[in-house]
Scaffold this motif. Structure first.
Motif, mmCIF file in Angstrom:
data_model
loop_
_atom_site.group_PDB
_atom_site.id
_atom_site.type_symbol
_atom_site.label_atom_id
_atom_site.label_comp_id
_atom_site.label_asym_id
_atom_site.label_seq_id
_atom_site.Cartn_x
_atom_site.Cartn_y
_atom_site.Cartn_z
ATOM 1 N N LYS A 125 0.835 -1.207 0.000
ATOM 2 C CA LYS A 125 0.000 0.000 0.000
ATOM 3 C C LYS A 125 0.865 1.250 0.000
ATOM 4 O O LYS A 125 0.592 2.211 -0.738
ATOM 5 N N PHE A 126 1.945 1.228 0.796
ATOM 6 C CA PHE A 126 2.837 2.382 0.858
ATOM 7 C C PHE A 126 3.532 2.604 -0.484
ATOM 8 O O PHE A 126 3.616 3.743 -0.976
ATOM 9 N N LEU A 127 4.053 1.535 -1.078
ATOM 10 C CA LEU A 127 4.781 1.669 -2.340
ATOM 11 C C LEU A 127 3.878 2.220 -3.444
ATOM 12 O O LEU A 127 4.312 3.011 -4.286
ATOM 13 N N MET A 128 2.621 1.803 -3.438
ATOM 14 C CA MET A 128 1.691 2.290 -4.467
ATOM 15 C C MET A 128 1.341 3.757 -4.259
ATOM 16 O O MET A 128 0.890 4.424 -5.189
ATOM 17 N N GLN A 129 1.566 4.276 -3.051
ATOM 18 C CA GLN A 129 1.266 5.681 -2.772
ATOM 19 C C GLN A 129 2.430 6.605 -3.089
ATOM 20 O O GLN A 129 2.257 7.828 -3.091
ATOM 21 N N MET A 130 3.609 6.036 -3.354
ATOM 22 C CA MET A 130 4.754 6.872 -3.712
ATOM 23 C C MET A 130 4.519 7.462 -5.100
ATOM 24 O O MET A 130 4.420 6.714 -6.086
ATOM 25 N N PRO A 131 4.416 8.769 -5.232
ATOM 26 C CA PRO A 131 3.924 9.391 -6.471
ATOM 27 C C PRO A 131 4.797 9.182 -7.695
ATOM 28 O O PRO A 131 4.274 9.110 -8.814
ATOM 29 N N ASN A 132 6.118 9.088 -7.509
ATOM 30 C CA ASN A 132 7.015 8.996 -8.662
ATOM 31 C C ASN A 132 7.621 7.608 -8.863
ATOM 32 O O ASN A 132 8.384 7.400 -9.805
ATOM 33 N N LEU A 133 7.305 6.668 -7.991
ATOM 34 C CA LEU A 133 7.952 5.361 -8.047
ATOM 35 C C LEU A 133 7.500 4.562 -9.266
ATOM 36 O O LEU A 133 6.309 4.304 -9.440
ATOM 37 N N GLY A 156 -0.484 -3.120 -7.234
ATOM 38 C CA GLY A 156 -1.282 -2.882 -8.418
ATOM 39 C C GLY A 156 -0.396 -2.814 -9.653
ATOM 40 O O GLY A 156 0.716 -3.354 -9.671
ATOM 41 N N ALA A 157 -0.853 -2.128 -10.661
ATOM 42 C CA ALA A 157 -0.101 -2.044 -11.916
ATOM 43 C C ALA A 157 1.191 -1.254 -11.763
ATOM 44 O O ALA A 157 2.151 -1.453 -12.505
ATOM 45 N N ARG A 158 1.243 -0.346 -10.809
ATOM 46 C CA ARG A 158 2.437 0.458 -10.558
ATOM 47 C C ARG A 158 2.769 0.386 -9.077
ATOM 48 O O ARG A 158 1.863 0.431 -8.226
ATOM 49 N N PRO A 159 4.027 0.245 -8.720
ATOM 50 C CA PRO A 159 5.227 0.241 -9.565
ATOM 51 C C PRO A 159 5.482 -1.126 -10.204
ATOM 52 O O PRO A 159 4.932 -2.141 -9.766
#
Length: 304
Positions: A125-133, A156-159
């Motif tokens: 959840k945290f990684l998906m919230q990183m805007p530029n990752l 999810g689809a990103r990163p």
């Protein structure tokens, strides 16, 4: 009397992804705390380090700092502190705070398996919230490999998931075989390196009953992915390397053993750290494949 006595001087020297509420034992945080809070949230590409079972905050810090020092010694192109721009240290509560009764910490392993699943969901959840990752790579050890795969499973689809290094993975083989619960997670990585050792008594003797005790879906005395050469039924673009004679803690590179140094060297070549860090996943794919062939690693394969 607790085991935790502190961390190496100067730690943390980079970004920490904190999932612990206590330095030793304790509960899982319900949301990830990044320390320091003003550093590293804007990254485009990161390498996430995840420690294993029964490591309190100080023990994980020693392993992470040892990993950094070993990487600097292996690669003369790395400038002092340059790894801090790409590494992130995960701390999660896969241990107990039983003090003098620490010898019995293995009794909490079944509970730690459940914690690893929950930790993966929070980290994802945290990684998906990183805007530029855009790209995330993972290096996991022991039960930390389960945290990693649970994280990937929830992304999810990103990163995108780039490289995945699994060291002494305390993960049932059947779960990463094609059709298994974690098959889609391991298959999502662009390239996977499994470091294993038949000399690992923890995975050979303690893992099967501990995993069985973890309950439904964990198998009947299953074989650990990090114990032997992975079978061809494991999903994903997979390579493997035996770290001959390695014990369970001989992987991060912080130990003085030859096995620890070898494991760190295999990881270094696979990940491909350099001074610029220009897209590890894309830049070093050919280098990683060359490394696998030159080190007698099994051919990479994609199943399914």
């Amino acid at each position: 009397m607790a085991r935790y006595v502190g961390v190496p001087k100067g730690y943390p020297s980079g970004v920490v992804y904190q999932l612990r509420q206590s330095f030793e034992g304790g509960d899982l945080r319900q949301s990830l705390l990044m320390e320091p809070s003003n550093k590293g949230f804007d990254r485009r590409e990161i390498v996430v380090l995840v420690h294993g079972f029964n490591n309190h905050y100080g023990e994980a810090a020693v392993a992470y700092e040892g990993f950094r020092k070993r990487q600097y010694s292996l690669n003369s192109s790395l400038q002092p502190a340059s790894l801090q721009s790409i590494l992130a240290d995960v701390h999660w509560p896969g241990d107990a705070a039983w003090g003098l009764f620490d010898i019995a910490d293995f009794l909490v392993y079944p509970y730690a398996v459940g914690t690893a699943k929950k930790a993966g969901a929070i980290l994802a959840k945290f990684l998906m919230q990183m805007p530029n990752l855009e790209i995330v790579h993972f290096i996991g050890h022991s039960l930390g490999c389960r945290v990693v795969l649970e994280t990937i499973r929830k992304l999810g689809a990103r990163p995108q998931v780039g490289k995945l290094c699994l060291m002494a993975a305390a993960v049932p083989v059947f779960q990463v075989e094609y059709g298994g619960r974690l098959a889609s997670a391991i298959a999502r990585a662009k390239h996977v390196l499994v470091l294993h050792s038949s000399s690992d008594l923890v995975l050979k003797a303690a893992f099967p009953p501990g995993q069985f005790a973890a309950g439904r879906g964990e198998g009947f005395f299953p074989v650990a992915l990090g114990r032997d050469k992975p079978p061809p039924t494991v999903a994903g673009m997979l390579s493997e390397k035996e770290v001959k004679g390695a014990k369970h803690s001989d992987y991060w590179g912080h130990q003085l053993t030859k096995q620890s140094q070898d494991a760190a060297a295999y990881t270094a070549e696979f990940i491909g750290f350099d001074i610029n860090f220009r897209s590890i996943g894309k830049r070093n794919s050919a280098k990683a494949m060359k490394f696998c062939a030159s080190r007698n690693v099994s051919e990479s394969r994609t199943l399914g």
